[in-house]
Design a protein around this motif. Sequence first.
Motif, PDB file in Angstrom:
ATOM      1  N   LEU A   1       0.816  -1.210   0.000  1.00 32.08           N
ATOM      2  CA  LEU A   1       0.000   0.000   0.000  1.00 32.08           C
ATOM      3  C   LEU A   1       0.853   1.265   0.000  1.00 32.08           C
ATOM      4  CD1 LEU A   1      -2.968  -0.912   2.399  1.00 32.08           C
ATOM      5  CD2 LEU A   1      -2.800  -1.166  -0.086  1.00 32.08           C
ATOM      6  N   LYS A   2       2.107   1.166   0.427  1.00 35.60           N
ATOM      7  CA  LYS A   2       2.995   2.329   0.425  1.00 35.60           C
ATOM      8  C   LYS A   2       3.295   2.805  -0.998  1.00 35.60           C
ATOM      9  CE  LYS A   2       7.309  -0.329   0.458  1.00 35.60           C
ATOM     10  NZ  LYS A   2       8.566  -0.627   1.192  1.00 35.60           N
ATOM     11  N   ASP A   3       3.021   1.946  -1.999  1.00 33.19           N
ATOM     12  CA  ASP A   3       3.245   2.342  -3.388  1.00 33.19           C
ATOM     13  C   ASP A   3       2.133   3.244  -3.917  1.00 33.19           C
ATOM     14  OD1 ASP A   3       5.654   0.991  -3.632  1.00 33.19           O
ATOM     15  OD2 ASP A   3       4.694  -0.882  -4.258  1.00 33.19           O
ATOM     16  N   ILE A   4       1.113   3.454  -3.138  1.00 33.97           N
ATOM     17  CA  ILE A   4       0.030   4.352  -3.551  1.00 33.97           C
ATOM     18  C   ILE A   4       0.408   5.780  -3.198  1.00 33.97           C
ATOM     19  CG2 ILE A   4      -2.380   5.012  -3.136  1.00 33.97           C
ATOM     20  CD1 ILE A   4      -2.990   2.071  -2.590  1.00 33.97           C
ATOM     21  N   ASP A   5       0.483   6.659  -4.211  1.00 33.41           N
ATOM     22  CA  ASP A   5       0.862   8.055  -3.950  1.00 33.41           C
ATOM     23  C   ASP A   5      -0.074   9.052  -4.641  1.00 33.41           C
ATOM     24  OD1 ASP A   5       1.587   7.708  -6.567  1.00 33.41           O
ATOM     25  OD2 ASP A   5       3.737   7.995  -6.256  1.00 33.41           O
ATOM     26  N   CYS A   6      -1.238   8.568  -5.096  1.00 34.76           N
ATOM     27  CA  CYS A   6      -2.206   9.471  -5.717  1.00 34.76           C
ATOM     28  C   CYS A   6      -3.035  10.168  -4.633  1.00 34.76           C
ATOM     29  CB  CYS A   6      -3.132   8.687  -6.652  1.00 34.76           C
ATOM     30  SG  CYS A   6      -4.149   7.458  -5.812  1.00 34.76           S
ATOM     31  N   SER A   7      -3.915  11.051  -5.041  1.00 34.08           N
ATOM     32  CA  SER A   7      -4.802  11.721  -4.089  1.00 34.08           C
ATOM     33  C   SER A   7      -5.802  10.720  -3.533  1.00 34.08           C
ATOM     34  CB  SER A   7      -5.544  12.862  -4.769  1.00 34.08           C
ATOM     35  OG  SER A   7      -4.644  13.828  -5.255  1.00 34.08           O
ATOM     36  N   VAL A   8      -5.983  10.741  -2.205  1.00 34.72           N
ATOM     37  CA  VAL A   8      -6.863   9.770  -1.554  1.00 34.72           C
ATOM     38  C   VAL A   8      -7.799  10.482  -0.584  1.00 34.72           C
ATOM     39  CG1 VAL A   8      -6.994   7.765  -0.013  1.00 34.72           C
ATOM     40  CG2 VAL A   8      -5.179   7.896  -1.743  1.00 34.72           C
ATOM     41  N   LEU A   9      -9.095  10.181  -0.714  1.00 40.68           N
ATOM     42  CA  LEU A   9     -10.094  10.606   0.261  1.00 40.68           C
ATOM     43  C   LEU A   9     -10.685   9.344   0.862  1.00 40.68           C
ATOM     44  CD1 LEU A   9     -12.059  12.584   1.669  1.00 40.68           C
ATOM     45  CD2 LEU A   9     -13.545  12.375  -0.342  1.00 40.68           C
ATOM     46  N   ALA A  10     -10.545   9.170   2.171  1.00 39.94           N
ATOM     47  CA  ALA A  10     -11.104   8.007   2.867  1.00 39.94           C
ATOM     48  C   ALA A  10     -12.199   8.473   3.816  1.00 39.94           C
ATOM     49  CB  ALA A  10     -10.015   7.269   3.637  1.00 39.94           C
TER      50      ALA A  10
END
Length: 362
Positions: free
Chosen positions: A313-322
Amino acid sequence: MSLLLKVRQNVPQVQSIKTSLKKRAGQKIPHMLSNASDLFFRGSEIALSGKTPFDVIYKHEIISLRHYRNETEASAHKHRVPLVIVPPLAVNMLIYDLFPTRSLIRYFLDQGFEVYLIDWGVPTRNQAKYNFGTYVKVFMPEMLKQVRIHSGQQQLSLHGWSLGGALSLCYTALFKDKDIKNLMILASPIDTHKAGYMGKLYGSLTKPAQWVRKHTPFRIRQHVPSEVFHIHGWQNTLGFKLTDPIGNLKTYWQLLKNLDNREFIVDHATSSSFIDNMLAYPGGVMRDIILRFWIDNELSTGVIKFGELTAYLKDIDCSVLAVGGDTDIIVTADAVKPLMDLISSQDKTFKTVPGGHMGVVS
């Protein structure tokens, strides 16, 4: 004497009131019978859900890809990046288009988005072999490829609710897809052991499961057929309703009280079109949810294995809204929030919003 006279004078008025009440009751009964008949025998016909038009642009086995048509052209501003809704399994797609005036799909269309939706179809025991990895490694890349071909755009935004959020996260991490521009993650189980009572229950099974793996040759994946874990749609409906039994009893009581109210009946039929028609879980997926998500709490580590492949999951670097629901007892807000510490995104936001597991969408 005067009291008796007053009573005699009011007798005609009382009789008039009684006659009026009987007349109203007589008028109500046919409406109640007609409404009850429509609700129980024609519920899907009178429901207002699922009215936004769409085209099925691709099919694979039971899975189809929808493209919703914006026929109103209400928004002057059009977003270049298409939005792809990634639903969880076990739900029908009506939740996203529940009422004409309360439709997530229509809202996004009005905001100028090109809206696509992956319809996972209606699984049977023939799909029992499907597991979580099947959806992440095979179906997600296939469906997103078709969105890109149809839209002519490489960048995409993904909207994933519940298990759909987990699918979106694992796909993006596993394939290191840098063309995923935005991720919207709603009520997705990241640290399941923080999900209230259910989390504590499954968390208590972690050590026994580890002991069995260490001291015995028994392996559920090897020794128990995936068909055993197949969950029927009616079981999912019952399980969902049992999360709030008192609330559901109140709903049915309100239904009885308002059986003569056509607007109430139509609203009830519309809401029921989703909740009373949940779908099956493929056995392999249900097995992974129990073992990998709830007992082993694998997503909370940020490292998810798919055979010889591993998603970080550390490879995710896009904009994130949770987003987590403040009254969600299935996947609590505390179970969603740890995602913020597992991803590398600089533009990331977590919000707690009103609603339960269904309410955060509907």
